[in-house]
Design a protein around this motif. Structure first.
Motif, mmCIF file in Angstrom:
data_model
loop_
_atom_site.group_PDB
_atom_site.id
_atom_site.type_symbol
_atom_site.label_atom_id
_atom_site.label_comp_id
_atom_site.label_asym_id
_atom_site.label_seq_id
_atom_site.Cartn_x
_atom_site.Cartn_y
_atom_site.Cartn_z
ATOM 1 N N ARG A 50 0.825 -1.208 0.000
ATOM 2 C CA ARG A 50 0.000 0.000 0.000
ATOM 3 C C ARG A 50 0.861 1.260 0.000
ATOM 4 N N GLU A 51 1.978 1.237 0.742
ATOM 5 C CA GLU A 51 2.843 2.415 0.818
ATOM 6 C C GLU A 51 3.423 2.760 -0.547
ATOM 7 N N LEU A 52 3.738 1.745 -1.310
ATOM 8 C CA LEU A 52 4.290 1.958 -2.641
ATOM 9 C C LEU A 52 3.231 2.556 -3.577
ATOM 10 N N ARG A 53 2.015 2.042 -3.492
ATOM 11 C CA ARG A 53 0.923 2.615 -4.302
ATOM 12 C C ARG A 53 0.652 4.064 -3.918
ATOM 13 N N GLN A 54 0.693 4.356 -2.626
ATOM 14 C CA GLN A 54 0.473 5.732 -2.178
ATOM 15 C C GLN A 54 1.579 6.657 -2.672
ATOM 16 N N THR A 55 2.811 6.200 -2.635
ATOM 17 C CA THR A 55 3.936 7.005 -3.108
ATOM 18 C C THR A 55 3.779 7.341 -4.583
ATOM 19 N N LEU A 56 3.300 6.373 -5.362
ATOM 20 C CA LEU A 56 3.124 6.576 -6.803
ATOM 21 C C LEU A 56 1.778 7.218 -7.145
ATOM 22 N N GLY A 57 0.921 7.400 -6.161
ATOM 23 C CA GLY A 57 -0.382 8.015 -6.403
ATOM 24 C C GLY A 57 -1.348 7.094 -7.117
ATOM 25 N N LEU A 58 -1.258 5.803 -6.847
ATOM 26 C CA LEU A 58 -2.123 4.819 -7.493
ATOM 27 C C LEU A 58 -3.223 4.357 -6.548
ATOM 28 N N ARG A 59 -4.435 4.218 -7.068
ATOM 29 C CA ARG A 59 -5.511 3.598 -6.285
ATOM 30 C C ARG A 59 -5.351 2.087 -6.302
ATOM 31 N N SER A 60 -4.973 1.563 -7.459
ATOM 32 C CA SER A 60 -4.698 0.137 -7.613
ATOM 33 C C SER A 60 -3.549 0.002 -8.603
ATOM 34 N N GLY A 61 -2.884 -1.120 -8.553
ATOM 35 C CA GLY A 61 -1.768 -1.337 -9.464
ATOM 36 C C GLY A 61 -2.253 -1.695 -10.857
ATOM 37 N N PRO A 62 -1.501 -1.316 -11.879
ATOM 38 C CA PRO A 62 -1.898 -1.661 -13.238
ATOM 39 C C PRO A 62 -1.676 -3.142 -13.524
ATOM 40 N N ASN A 63 -2.440 -3.656 -14.454
ATOM 41 C CA ASN A 63 -2.262 -5.020 -14.918
ATOM 42 C C ASN A 63 -0.921 -5.102 -15.632
ATOM 43 N N PHE A 64 -0.304 -6.276 -15.611
ATOM 44 C CA PHE A 64 1.019 -6.380 -16.233
ATOM 45 C C PHE A 64 0.968 -6.135 -17.735
ATOM 46 N N THR A 65 -0.177 -6.340 -18.363
ATOM 47 C CA THR A 65 -0.254 -6.059 -19.796
ATOM 48 C C THR A 65 -0.198 -4.562 -20.068
ATOM 49 N N ALA A 66 -0.726 -3.749 -19.172
ATOM 50 C CA ALA A 66 -0.638 -2.293 -19.332
ATOM 51 C C ALA A 66 0.813 -1.848 -19.256
ATOM 52 N N LEU A 67 1.575 -2.450 -18.349
ATOM 53 C CA LEU A 67 3.001 -2.126 -18.240
ATOM 54 C C LEU A 67 3.760 -2.548 -19.490
ATOM 55 N N TYR A 68 3.437 -3.735 -19.997
ATOM 56 C CA TYR A 68 4.110 -4.229 -21.188
ATOM 57 C C TYR A 68 3.806 -3.340 -22.394
ATOM 58 N N ARG A 69 2.564 -2.965 -22.549
ATOM 59 C CA ARG A 69 2.186 -2.104 -23.680
ATOM 60 C C ARG A 69 2.846 -0.737 -23.585
ATOM 61 N N PHE A 70 2.954 -0.203 -22.376
ATOM 62 C CA PHE A 70 3.640 1.085 -22.207
ATOM 63 C C PHE A 70 5.115 0.954 -22.569
ATOM 64 N N LEU A 71 5.744 -0.140 -22.156
ATOM 65 C CA LEU A 71 7.149 -0.366 -22.490
ATOM 66 C C LEU A 71 7.336 -0.445 -23.998
ATOM 67 N N LYS A 72 6.444 -1.112 -24.690
ATOM 68 C CA LYS A 72 6.546 -1.213 -26.151
ATOM 69 C C LYS A 72 6.380 0.149 -26.808
#
Length: 87
Positions: free
Chosen positions: A63-85
């Motif tokens: 939770r502390e990591l999500r708060q630091t990044l300003g996230l309500r929930s973590g992104p799905n790994f496919t969203a991360l992969y698509r952003f990397l591409k």
């Protein structure tokens, strides 16, 4: 509990991301996650040697990591992969 160094690294990566990439790819984006947030997560993945599924689990657990990044929930790994591409 997340390490203090990890939270400081996440905050720094987010601030750098805000300085170098626009908040959203287009004005028609879903506005679920900002590009700086996704970039900071990719930096964390590299720093901690996480895979895409591991990053999804770690963000869900810390939770502390999500708060630091300003996230309500973590992104799905496919969203991360698509952003990397897109980079």
């Amino acid at each position: 509990m997340a390490e203090v160094g990890l939270l400081a690294f996440a905050w720094t990566a987010l601030e750098v991301g805000r300085a170098v990439v626009p908040p959203y790819r287009t004005r028609f984006s879903k506005h679920q996650f900002t590009q700086p947030q996704l970039l900071a997560i990719l930096c964390l993945m590299r720093y901690e040697d996480w895979t895409f599924p591991e990053a999804e689990v770690r963000l869900r657990e810390r939770r502390e990591l999500r708060q630091t990044l300003g996230l309500r929930s973590g992104p799905n790994f496919t969203a991360l992969y698509r952003f990397l591409k897109r980079l």
